[in-house]
Design an enzyme around this catalytic site. Structure first.
Site, PDB file in Angstrom:
ATOM      1  N   SER A  82      -0.804   2.889   8.262  1.00 45.99           N
ATOM      2  CA  SER A  82      -0.380   3.530   7.020  1.00 45.99           C
ATOM      3  C   SER A  82      -0.827   4.985   6.952  1.00 45.99           C
ATOM      4  O   SER A  82      -0.430   5.811   7.757  1.00 45.99           O
ATOM      5  CB  SER A  82      -0.896   2.708   5.841  1.00 45.99           C
ATOM      6  OG  SER A  82      -0.369   3.174   4.625  1.00 45.99           O
ATOM      7  N   ASP A 141       3.841   8.854   3.219  1.00 43.11           N
ATOM      8  CA  ASP A 141       2.748   8.684   4.171  1.00 43.11           C
ATOM      9  C   ASP A 141       3.293   8.163   5.494  1.00 43.11           C
ATOM     10  O   ASP A 141       4.513   8.018   5.671  1.00 43.11           O
ATOM     11  CB  ASP A 141       1.655   7.775   3.602  1.00 43.11           C
ATOM     12  CG  ASP A 141       2.085   6.331   3.457  1.00 43.11           C
ATOM     13  OD1 ASP A 141       3.308   6.083   3.368  1.00 43.11           O
ATOM     14  OD2 ASP A 141       1.219   5.440   3.405  1.00 43.11           O
ATOM     15  N   ASP A 152       3.621   5.392   7.053  1.00 41.16           N
ATOM     16  CA  ASP A 152       4.517   4.235   7.167  1.00 41.16           C
ATOM     17  C   ASP A 152       5.524   4.160   6.025  1.00 41.16           C
ATOM     18  O   ASP A 152       6.283   3.198   5.938  1.00 41.16           O
ATOM     19  CB  ASP A 152       3.730   2.942   7.287  1.00 41.16           C
ATOM     20  CG  ASP A 152       3.076   2.496   5.982  1.00 41.16           C
ATOM     21  OD1 ASP A 152       2.760   3.379   5.147  1.00 41.16           O
ATOM     22  OD2 ASP A 152       2.879   1.288   5.788  1.00 41.16           O
ATOM     23  N   ASP A 189       5.351   3.788   2.673  1.00 40.83           N
ATOM     24  CA  ASP A 189       5.264   2.964   1.465  1.00 40.83           C
ATOM     25  C   ASP A 189       4.577   3.682   0.303  1.00 40.83           C
ATOM     26  O   ASP A 189       4.509   3.149  -0.799  1.00 40.83           O
ATOM     27  CB  ASP A 189       4.593   1.618   1.744  1.00 40.83           C
ATOM     28  CG  ASP A 189       3.150   1.737   2.217  1.00 40.83           C
ATOM     29  OD1 ASP A 189       2.657   2.869   2.388  1.00 40.83           O
ATOM     30  OD2 ASP A 189       2.512   0.679   2.416  1.00 40.83           O
TER      31      ASP A 189
END
Length: 449
Positions: free
Chosen positions: A103, A242, A244, A246
């Site tokens: 992430s 960010d 990833d 989400d």
């Protein structure tokens, strides 16, 4: 008595690459264990996607080997946002989705997180079942039923169309100028296409991943470069995602950063204004008190879940609600998707601007943030810190000095070896001083990491 999880944190399994458990051998066995638990073995299919970290190739191969040994086929998505993997797991009727990502963490970290067949984060009992399976010896199915790997070649196009489809059919961003920062992460080939295909003029940052530069001084965790670019381009607003995809942080036309609490408020206020939202929204223990006050001023309820979008999702489902979010930028629109989705959330905010005829700076003014300071203290036993006598004394004294006009929260991170010390109140300097005082007590009371 609750069973303590050994590997899973608040968002999957995460850590530094090469340090247990983030090693190839462990990830291979994790793939095998997950295949046995989630996909029921032979003949099933699981989706595997990743962000842009160089270590993703290694862990993709390890997962594929473990899943194959369990008799589970792998459909490889390549670099894709986490919410895209949740969506594709559901629409491609896979048994589960696996994301290789850390992430917002630096590139040297990586991790594994899972989605169930309906695109939701796994409940605790399923994660515990996978951990239990990890204790069993790895056994391989007969050669004739080994899982096979294929590649999903149209994954990006499917997800782009899904994102655009969360808006009304005639929605258009023509006339808008946007700056989109993809953090050199998994949205680099997705987000610019979504906004430009809707008609916006799009300038980009963070769209040249090299396997190492993910989240490096860019994206949702470092929106300063985006703020400068928005002002320099004379853009209407900026969008920071960010690594990833989400999380969402935005920047208004003046270059001011708009965080997840404010964005959640904007979406809630617009939905309430148009009759699409009643009841309550869900925040977390870390949500700014200003969000709670602003939501209640709309006549809506406000619930606080534990920190982590999985707990927001659980509370939304339990209470039959549709909107929740946290300060870091995880925002869940449960009527549109099953997990936090930075692109979908940004579309909702832009739609709120268009429908209301007001810009982002004007919409955020409906919520007044209370000063809030967060100090991270690295230590060897984050979960034990809050229970130590000196720490408890420091917290009680701070609460007494706030005199009911603020709050103190200590919590261990689910993804890093840190204790997060949060203090909130009316005076910024006073709040900052209290946070540092408590953090110093924690640092002197707990063994270093």
């Amino acid at each position: 008595m609750a069973i303590e999880r050994r590997y899973f944190g608040t968002d999957g399994i995460r850590g530094e690459v090469g340090t247990p458990p983030i090693t190839p051998d462990f990830v291979m066995k994790l793939g095998w264990a997950a295949g046995r638990v989630l996909a029921n073995g032979e003949g099933s299919r699981v989706l595997v996607g990743k962000d842009t970290r160089s270590s993703g190739y290694m862990f993709e191969a390890a997962l594929e080997a473990g899943l194959s040994a369990a008799g589970v086929g792998t459909q490889l998505l390549g670099p894709m946002p986490t919410p895209a993997i949740a969506y594709l797991t559901r629409t491609l009727r896979a048994k589960a989705g696996i994301v290789i990502s850390a992430s917002h963490n630096p590139f040297a970290d990586n991790g594994i997180k899972f989605f169930s067949a309906d695109g939701s984060k796994l409940p605790d009992e399923v994660e515990l079942a996978i951990e239990a399976q990890l204790d069993e010896p790895l056994c391989c199915v007969p050669p004739q039923v080994l899982g096979k790997a294929t590649r999903v070649t149209d994954a990006a196009g499917r997800y782009i169309e899904f994102c655009k489809g969360t808006l009304p059919a005639r929605a258009s961003f023509r006339g808008l100028t946007l700056v989109v920062d993809c953090a050199h992460g998994a949205t680099y080939h997705i987000a610019p296409a979504v906004f430009s295909e809707l008609g916006a003029k799009v300038y980009t940052l963070g769209t040249d991943p090299d396997g190492i530069n993910i989240n490096e001084a860019c994206g949702a965790t470092a929106p300063e470069a985006l703020a400068r670019e928005v002002v320099a381009r004379g853009a209407d607003l900026g969008i920071a995602l960010d690594g990833d995809g989400d999380r969402l942080i935005m920047v208004d036309h003046r270059g001011s950063v708009v965080d997840g609490d404010e964005l959640t408020y904007i979406i809630a206020a617009e939905r309430h204004r148009t009759g699409q939202l009643e009841g309550a929204i869900v925040g977390t223990l870390m949500s700014n008190m200003g969000l709670e006050l602003a939501i209640r001023a709309l006549g809506l309820g406000f619930h606080r879940a534990k920190v982590g979008d999985r707990y927001i999702l659980e509370m939304l489902k339990e209470n039959h609600l549709t909107l929740g979010g946290e300060s870091s930028g995880h925002i869940i629109c449960l009527d549109l998707t099953t997990t936090g989705d930075g692109i979908v959330s940004a579309l909702q905010v832009i739609q709120a601007c268009q429908r209301s005829g007001r810009n982002l700076a004007e919409l955020r003014a409906g919520m007044t943030r209370l000063p809030q300071r967060l100090v991270n203290v690295r230590c060897g036993a984050p979960a034990a810190a809050a229970g130590l006598a000196p720490v408890q004394v420091a917290v009680r004294e701070a609460e007494a000095r706030l005199n009911g006009r603020g709050r103190v929260l200590l919590r261990p991170s689910g993804t890093e070896p840190v204790v997060r010390v949060m203090v909130e109140g009316e005076d910024d300097a006073f709040v900052a001083a209290l946070a540092q005082e408590i953090a110093a007590v924690v640092a002197s009371s707990v063994a270093p990491a």
